[in-house]
Design an enzyme around this catalytic site. Structure first.
Site, PDB file in Angstrom:
ATOM      1  N   GLU B  50       0.627  -1.037  -0.111  1.00  0.00           N
ATOM      2  CA  GLU B  50      -0.247   0.000   0.205  1.00  0.00           C
ATOM      3  C   GLU B  50       0.974   1.436  -0.081  1.00  0.00           C
ATOM      4  O   GLU B  50       0.566   2.307  -0.516  1.00  0.00           O
ATOM      5  CB  GLU B  50      -0.858  -0.068   1.087  1.00  0.00           C
ATOM      6  CG  GLU B  50      -1.984  -1.030   1.181  1.00  0.00           C
ATOM      7  CD  GLU B  50      -1.809  -2.227   1.768  1.00  0.00           C
ATOM      8  OE1 GLU B  50      -0.629  -2.525   2.020  1.00  0.00           O
ATOM      9  OE2 GLU B  50      -2.580  -3.292   1.779  1.00  0.00           O
ATOM     10  N   PHE B 112     -11.789  -6.851  13.925  1.00  0.00           N
ATOM     11  CA  PHE B 112     -10.643  -7.224  12.907  1.00  0.00           C
ATOM     12  C   PHE B 112     -10.284  -6.240  11.805  1.00  0.00           C
ATOM     13  O   PHE B 112     -11.245  -5.468  11.318  1.00  0.00           O
ATOM     14  CB  PHE B 112     -11.058  -8.522  12.262  1.00  0.00           C
ATOM     15  CG  PHE B 112     -10.064  -9.184  11.352  1.00  0.00           C
ATOM     16  CD1 PHE B 112      -9.065  -9.717  11.792  1.00  0.00           C
ATOM     17  CD2 PHE B 112     -10.337  -9.352  10.019  1.00  0.00           C
ATOM     18  CE1 PHE B 112      -7.796  -9.971  11.066  1.00  0.00           C
ATOM     19  CE2 PHE B 112      -9.407  -9.499   9.007  1.00  0.00           C
ATOM     20  CZ  PHE B 112      -8.342  -9.949   9.546  1.00  0.00           C
ATOM     21  N   GLN B 113      -8.916  -5.863  11.774  1.00  0.00           N
ATOM     22  CA  GLN B 113      -8.621  -5.013  10.822  1.00  0.00           C
ATOM     23  C   GLN B 113      -9.149  -3.453  11.234  1.00  0.00           C
ATOM     24  O   GLN B 113      -9.232  -2.657  10.297  1.00  0.00           O
ATOM     25  CB  GLN B 113      -8.689  -5.325   9.495  1.00  0.00           C
ATOM     26  CG  GLN B 113      -7.662  -6.445   9.010  1.00  0.00           C
ATOM     27  CD  GLN B 113      -7.623  -6.708   7.515  1.00  0.00           C
ATOM     28  OE1 GLN B 113      -8.409  -6.514   6.619  1.00  0.00           O
ATOM     29  NE2 GLN B 113      -6.634  -7.388   7.274  1.00  0.00           N
ATOM     30  N   LYS B 162     -17.362   0.151   5.713  1.00  0.00           N
ATOM     31  CA  LYS B 162     -18.043  -0.907   4.862  1.00  0.00           C
ATOM     32  C   LYS B 162     -19.602  -0.672   4.622  1.00  0.00           C
ATOM     33  O   LYS B 162     -20.052  -0.739   3.364  1.00  0.00           O
ATOM     34  CB  LYS B 162     -17.595  -2.274   5.176  1.00  0.00           C
ATOM     35  CG  LYS B 162     -17.933  -3.401   4.159  1.00  0.00           C
ATOM     36  CD  LYS B 162     -17.481  -4.695   4.671  1.00  0.00           C
ATOM     37  CE  LYS B 162     -17.981  -5.871   3.725  1.00  0.00           C
ATOM     38  NZ  LYS B 162     -17.275  -6.138   2.555  1.00  0.00           N
ATOM     39  N   MET B 480      24.448   7.627   2.204  1.00  0.00           N
ATOM     40  CA  MET B 480      24.586   8.913   2.980  1.00  0.00           C
ATOM     41  C   MET B 480      24.914   8.967   4.200  1.00  0.00           C
ATOM     42  O   MET B 480      25.792   9.627   4.766  1.00  0.00           O
ATOM     43  CB  MET B 480      23.219   9.578   2.505  1.00  0.00           C
ATOM     44  CG  MET B 480      23.176  11.035   2.914  1.00  0.00           C
ATOM     45  SD  MET B 480      24.520  12.009   2.058  1.00  0.00           S
ATOM     46  CE  MET B 480      23.594  12.757   0.858  1.00  0.00           C
TER      47      MET B 480
END
Lengths: 161, 566
Positions: B50, B112-113, B162, B480
């Site tokens: 993502e 959940f999630q 949802k 770096m």
């Protein structure tokens, strides 16, 4: 220097955490904060007291104004204004000190709002300094608990007709 | 007629002229993906992580000059976007990120999630929303796009439960967004414009210091006109590269920590600094009290918080850079007291001084015959693409060498994570840029360290047949940090050698891409030529001088005149 800043904001979920998150994230101080709806139900007024030099207070007002939910930011301390704070103070009340507590309360135009055999709860409103002065006088008698609101403030209206 | 929230979401995207969405599905957003499948106006690009979706949307936005869009699921899908969002926030890139959320009835139950993504992203978005009422869905999305693309652009997140996606709603007619609390200032105050113009007329040693705001506001032409009209030299921040033609004699390249000697000297000695769409970042100013110490400062910025934040400004102009610069051009064109030829003549000694500095310490490096120098690779990339490619970078030495040696003549051709400095930005950004500009050459200039932070996106590039070119400047180091350890930590190379690395050529082949390697300077040009001629994802592995440093360098906290030179 101390500044009292008044913020008008949209009354939406999460808006308070946008303001407080801004202060913690950028390392600004909040000495006190109070918030409640205004005449328009969907707009709240948040009064906060902060300290900082001019550059910091300039950043604070600009950053507040940048928040999408903020309508208006006023540094009230730059105007002619009135401010109030309220405290509830529970003091130990022995037979020997009861009269003294009532006298102090009276001097500060306070009110006794709760009485028990061993304590008085006293309410006082005024500027931050006045509230502090009364608390300082009650302290030697034996304060058991203090609850204070944050400062609220309002710019004085123009005196011209 | 009632439609579902998911259908309304899709209609909103069409209304906003969105043609591409970068995303990754999950349980909470299946309704949206169901609608995506049922239409063909909007292309969905399936990334492999993502974070990459957000970086790709960011670069897409930069190329097209409008809003980029990412779509992810709830919970981990949402938290994986945070780095990308924070990067877009610091670089002022307009994106809208849609995250799925558990049904409204479950919010707050540790479902959940479930994650409070609105709470998590509050400090790194321009604004964000949780849509709880299906009837507010459409107006919220319209507001989100409006906020992202106007004023100082930035990321906006919209969290979509949802059940809101499944709810039936009626789709309100499109109308312009009006917000009581949000009205950015576009037009400059005429009095301030005049003050600024008069200050420029008075100056003997003026400098333009321009940043990403010039590109965001599409003010490239107005700035070029003004600089050339008066013969004022221009230096650019990392985000400002391309805002003024890099090969113009008035260009001094980048300033700051790894800026050119002459840029930093010019800023230190100028008597007027005209800052346009830049924010006096610490990587630009170095020690703040030694930054432009003799100069009067004009600052044009659309965001009032940027003005006088780090450096006290003498003439602030709160406005869109394009409008402000147009206003100044206009003022000079109408001004009867001004003699442009005399103005140019007045600046001659100053330009001569800058030219001398350029000769004294040009941007350069020690060339070698048997080892590839990274700067040489970037120079060759510039030469063989005629300076016309879209360049993205990772973060670190690769980023600075790209900024120094690829001279950008056009805006929206250089994409880098400037403010947040995200390793792993460049490759997904290249994917986003290639989606936006299918016919352009897109090159990710990478290091062997940062390319591994989002290397999984090779699958995405292959799936959508994106012929992105990756140029890995491979020194087997996190270069770096190694350079800082060499200079300031007694060469104690703690955790910077990358002792185990993949065979990038073989890895490219494993994904079905083309892998090429150069180990000698003579192989650099043939490798680049072959890569440019290949219509496929190409990984070029340039084995470079291991301990090459980026110079000039201003040590952190020092004055910008205290440069370490080649």
């Amino acid at each position: 220097m101390k500044h009292t800043i008044s913020v008008l904001l949209q009354n939406r979920p999460g808006v308070l955490s946008r303001v407080t998150g801004l202060f913690s994230g950028r390392g600004f101080n909040i000495e006190s904060l109070s918030v409640a709806p205004t005449l328009e139900a969907d707009i709240s007024c948040l009064t906060l007291v902060t300290t900082g030099d001019d550059a910091i207070v300039e950043q604070i007002t600009k950053q507040l104004h940048k928040l999408i939910d903020v309508i208006k930011v006023t540094d009230i301390s730059e105007t002619d204004y009135v401010e109030r704070e309220m405290a509830l103070v529970r003091v130990k009340a022995e037979p020997s000190t009861r009269a003294e507590i009532l006298r102090i309360t009276d001097i500060f135009r306070g009110k006794v709002v709760d009485v028990s055999p061993r304590s008085f709860a006293v309410e006082v409103t005024g500027t931050c300094d006045k509230v502090k002065a009364m608390i300082d006088l009650l302290r030697p008698i034996g304060i058991q608990e203090i609850i204070r609101t944050g400062t609220i403030a309002m710019t004085r209206a123009s005196k011209k007709f | 007629m009632k439609i579902t929230g998911a259908q309304a979401w899709l209609k909103c995207l069409e209304e906003q002229n969105v043609d591409t969405v970068f995303g990754f599905p999950g349980g909470a957003v299946i309704d949206l993906y169901d609608e995506i499948l049922a239409q063909d106006k909007i292309t969905h690009v399936l990334v492999r992580h993502e974070q990459a979706a957000v970086h790709a949307a960011d670069a897409y936005a930069r190329v097209i000059g409008d809003v980029g869009v990412a779509l992810v699921t709830s919970g981990p899908g949402a938290t994986n976007t945070v780095t990308g969002i924070a990067s877009a926030y610091l670089d002022s890139i307009p994106i809208v990120v849609f995250t799925g959320q558990v049904p409204t009835g479950l919010i707050g139950n540790d479902a959940f999630q479930e994650v409070d993504i609105v709470g998590i992203t509050r400090p790194c978005t321009k604004h964000n929303y949780l849509v709880k009422d299906p009837n507010q869905l459409v107006s919220t999305i319209r507001e989100a796009f409006h906020i992202a693309r106007t004023g100082r652009p930035g990321p906006v997140l919209v969290d979509l439960p949802k059940d809101v996606m499944a709810a039936k709603i009626s789709f309100p007619e499109p109308k312009p967004v009006k917000m009581r609390t949000y009205q950015p200032t576009y037009e400059p105050h005429p009095g301030q414009v005049e003050k600024a113009c008069r200050a420029i007329m008075k100056a003997k040693k003026p400098v333009f210091y321009i940043g990403g705001g010039v590109i965001a506001s599409k003010a490239h032409d107005e700035l070029t006109e003004l600089a050339r009209k008066m013969d004022i030299p221009v230096t650019m921040t990392l985000m400002g590269l391309g805002g003024f033609p890099g090969t113009d004699p008035l260009s001094m390249g980048m300033l700051g920590m790894h800026g050119t000697y002459y840029s930093n000297m010019a800023v230190a000695n100028c008597d007027l600094l005209v800052s346009v769409g830049a924010r006096f970042d610490d990587r630009v100013t170095g020690r703040i009290d030694a930054f432009a110490p003799h100069a009067k400062i004009i600052h044009i910025d659309i965001d009032p918080t940027s003005i006088s934040k780090n450096v006290r400004v003498d003439i602030p102009i709160v406005a869109d850079c394009k409008h402000a610069l147009a206003g100044m051009n206009n003022w000079f064109d109408r001004c009867k007291e001004i003699d442009l030829a005399a103005e140019k003549e007045k600046h001659e000694p100053w330009l001569k001084q800058i030219k001398d500095w350029k000769v004294e310490h040009p941007l350069g490096y020690v060339e070698e015959t048997d080892i590839i120098k990274p700067q040489f690779v970037v120079q060759k990339l510039h030469e063989l693409t005629q300076g016309d490619a879209i360049i993205t970078t990772e973060v670190g030495q690769n980023q600075m060498w790209a900024a120094q040696f690829y001279h950008f003549n056009h805006p929206r051709a250089f994409m880098t994570s400037g403010g947040l400095g995200v390793m792993g930005y460049g490759f997904p950004a290249a994917i986003g840029a290639q989606m936006a500009a299918p016919d352009r050459t897109v090159i990710d200039i990478a290091g062997d360290g940062s390319i591994q932070m989002n290397i999984q996106e090779m699958a995405t590039a292959m799936q959508y047949k994106l012929p992105v070119k990756i140029a890995i400047l491979n020194n087997n180091f996190l270069g770096m940090v190694r350079q800082w350890q060499e200079l300031f930590y007694d060469k104690k190379y703690s955790a910077t050698p990358l002792d185990v690395a993949p065979d990038f050529v073989a890895l490219a082949k494993a994904y079905g891409a083309v892998g090429l390697r150069a180990t000698k300077p003579s192989e650099v040009e043939p490798v680049i030529k072959e890569a440019l001629a290949t219509k496929n994802l190409v990984v070029m592995d340039f084995v470079i001088a291991r301990e090459e440093g980026v110079y000039p360098m201003v040590p952190a906290g020092k004055a910008t005149t205290e440069m370490l030179l080649v």
